[in-house]
Design an enzyme around this catalytic site. Structure first.
Site, PDB file in Angstrom:
ATOM      1  N   CYS A 104     -39.871   5.659 -62.129  1.00  0.00           N
ATOM      2  CA  CYS A 104     -38.765   4.839 -61.611  1.00  0.00           C
ATOM      3  C   CYS A 104     -38.526   5.090 -60.131  1.00  0.00           C
ATOM      4  O   CYS A 104     -38.277   4.173 -59.367  1.00  0.00           O
ATOM      5  CB  CYS A 104     -37.491   5.135 -62.396  1.00  0.00           C
TER       6      CYS A 104
ATOM      7  N   GLU B 199     -29.727   3.584 -66.732  1.00  0.00           N
ATOM      8  CA  GLU B 199     -30.648   4.101 -65.702  1.00  0.00           C
ATOM      9  C   GLU B 199     -31.834   3.152 -65.669  1.00  0.00           C
ATOM     10  O   GLU B 199     -32.717   3.223 -66.526  1.00  0.00           O
ATOM     11  CB  GLU B 199     -31.108   5.525 -66.078  1.00  0.00           C
ATOM     12  N   LEU B 200     -31.855   2.258 -64.695  1.00  0.00           N
ATOM     13  CA  LEU B 200     -32.856   1.182 -64.703  1.00  0.00           C
ATOM     14  C   LEU B 200     -33.917   1.397 -63.619  1.00  0.00           C
ATOM     15  O   LEU B 200     -34.025   2.471 -63.053  1.00  0.00           O
ATOM     16  CB  LEU B 200     -32.153  -0.168 -64.557  1.00  0.00           C
TER      17      LEU B 200
ATOM     18  N   GLY C  43     -34.563   2.591 -68.835  1.00  0.00           N
ATOM     19  CA  GLY C  43     -35.664   1.648 -69.035  1.00  0.00           C
ATOM     20  C   GLY C  43     -35.590   0.547 -68.007  1.00  0.00           C
ATOM     21  O   GLY C  43     -35.005   0.724 -66.930  1.00  0.00           O
TER      22      GLY C  43
END
Ligand code: NAD
Length: 477
Positions: free
Chosen positions: A257, A222-223, A200
């Site tokens: 992302c 996991e950004l 996120g």
């Protein structure tokens, strides 16, 4: 209390709702998951993998129906939704083939002693996922976690809770809970949660990492990313390459992302690049209802997201940026944002310096490669990047200096993914990896059982100084 989700393409249409899980229910949910962990982890690996394989078959069987639900709750084009579900099934089958190489004990019995390196699950894994690719991003956690012998509590995004809930029914020992930050924090703080896996944004990521730090619980983070795509001065793109490049930025309306979020083009080739890019956009981008098979660009996910991206574009214009429209948007009450390419922006413009997460992309020009490299790396984020060149070796040499967890060459975004290549960020884009053996390893840890030969009958016994000596360890240390 329920979470209700509307269709972002037709906001008056309610797609469905899910019950909110009260944070005070977390203790009993985690305890039940922990109880089931004790049974599930005792199953032999092939039996656990058989369940994943059945789930993969279930995804294939239900793909068409699931894809429609996914398109309606996220606004993603229907073909993308089908692709995501098939890809998730492919990934589960990949796990079935590769899991035994990671989830296995290594046993050594020799002149130095007897040693077992046991691959053990963490117990209850809490997975917290975003809305933009909810199926694959959930199964990147559920799949390996279950294969390794963990149980899972899955908390999907309130913006896309429906398809994930249906998909989770295909998996054993997986409990879905619904809610916001308070629920997440109750889960992360629970002492029986053994590992947290989060995908996120950075704000949520920081608060989850802080809470997990307090609980001494390991996390995968996991950004977001603000991915640069750097075109070296010899780039040679065919019309197909330009098409792929446009999709690398505009798939899921730019809400990916690892989308190409900043384009760095040599100054002397900017005009030629822009012209070919606009032509590709004309060919590739069709804006409209995600359920229409011809549509490649749907709405953004919420009214707030539309307002945020529109404000970024207005800011870019106010800073002297030239805003080139890339496709027409049909008259609609949906959360559509007209896709644009922005030229002549300073690096300080928020459209350049922050993750825009929408259909608006800045094209920036540079004079030499050193300048391109330092501007591409000038970001707190370091998720993915790409380098484009007619000479693959030159691209690899340049890519070696890019600060990113994953650098694509001559492509960008999902067309450059590989199940054998671990994916994840550096810098503020997070830590830990998904995909590949590294992604499997996140869900087990090594516990050691060791009997040193020194203390076997007739062995040399305690070494001088009480540390193992070269003789006692066979010269290995
Ligand atoms: P988000 O951070 O708003 O939400 C993600 C999840 O965290 C949701 O389940 C949400 O309910 C929960 N959450 C939100 N705020 C929280 C808080 N303060 N504390 C605890 N939990 C909280 O992200 P999003 O809008 O759903 O997704 C977009 C972001 O995700 C983008 O930044 C994107 O780049 C990133 N992303 C990263 C990857 C990757 O693999 N690195 C993949 C997809 C998306």
């Amino acid at each position: 209390m329920r979470i209700t989700r509307e269709n972002p393409a037709r906001p008056r249409e309610i797609v469905g709702s899910v019950p909110i899980t009260p944070p005070d229910a977390v203790d009993s949910i985690v305890r039940e998951s922990d109880r089931r962990f004790r049974e599930w982890s005792a199953w032999p690996l092939p039996d656990r993998l058989a369940k994943l394989s059945e789930a993969a078959d279930g995804l294939d069987t239900e793909r068409s129906e699931l894809a429609v639900l996914l398109a309606r709750e996220t606004g993603k084009p229907i073909a993308d939704c089908r692709g995501e579900i098939s890809f998730a099934a492919t990934y589960l089958r990949w796990i079935c083939r590769r899991a035994a190489t990671v989830y296995r004990d290594i046993r050594i019995d020799d002149t130095q002693g007897r040693l077992t390196l046991a691959a053990r699950p963490y117990g209850v894994v809490t997975a917290i996922t975003p809305w933009n690719a909810p199926i694959i991003l959930s199964l990147l956690k559920v799949g390996p976690a279950l294969a390794a012998g963990n149980t899972v509590i899955l908390k999907p995004s309130p913006l896309a809770p429906l398809t994930v809930t249906r998909v989770a029914e295909l998996f054993p020992v997986t409990t879905v809970v619904h809610g916001g930050a308070d629920l997440v924090h109750a889960l992360v703080a629970h002492p029986l949660v053994g590992k947290v896996a989060f995908t996120g944004g950075e704000v949520a990521g920081r608060s989850i990492a802080a809470a997990a730090g307090q609980a001494i619980t390991p996390v995968v983070l996991e950004l977001g990313g603000n991915d640069p795509a750097v075109f070296l001065d010899d780039f040679a793109l065919t019309p197909d390459d330009y098409d792929r490049l446009v999709l690398a930025s505009f798939a899921t309306a730019g809400q990916v992302c690892m989308a190409a979020k900043r384009l760095y083009v040599p100054h002397r080739r900017a005009e030629e690049f822009t012209e070919a890019y606009l032509e590709a956009a004309q060919r590739i981008l069709t804006v409209g209802d995600p359920l229409d098979e011809a549509v490649t660009l749907g709405p953004v996910v919420t009214r707030d997201a539309a307002d945020r991206v529109t404000a970024l574009i207005a800011d870019a214009r106010a800073r002297g940026g030239r805003i080139l429209p890339l496709a027409d948007v049909p008259e609609s009450s949906g959360y559509f944002v007209a896709p644009i390419l922005a030229l002549d922006l300073p690096d300080s413009a928020p459209l350049v310096s922050t993750e825009q997460f929408g259909p608006a992309v800045p094209l920036l020009t540079y004079r030499d490669e050193f300048e391109a490299l330092s501007r591409a790396n000038d970001s707190e984020l370091g998720l993915a990047a790409s380098v484009w060149s007619a000479d693959e070796s030159r691209a690899f040499a340049f890519a070696a200096h890019i600060e990113a967890g994953f650098t694509f060459v001559n492509t960008h975004n999902r067309t450059g993914m590989s199940l054998r290549a671990p994916f994840g960020g550096i810098k503020s884009s997070g830590y830990g990896r998904e995909y590949a053996e590294e992604g499997l390893r996140e869900y087990c840890r090594t516990s050691v059982i060791h009997s040193p030969a020194a203390f076997r009958p007739g062995g040399p016994g305690m070494p001088a100084g009480a540390y193992p000596t070269a003789t006692a360890t066979g010269g290995d240390n």
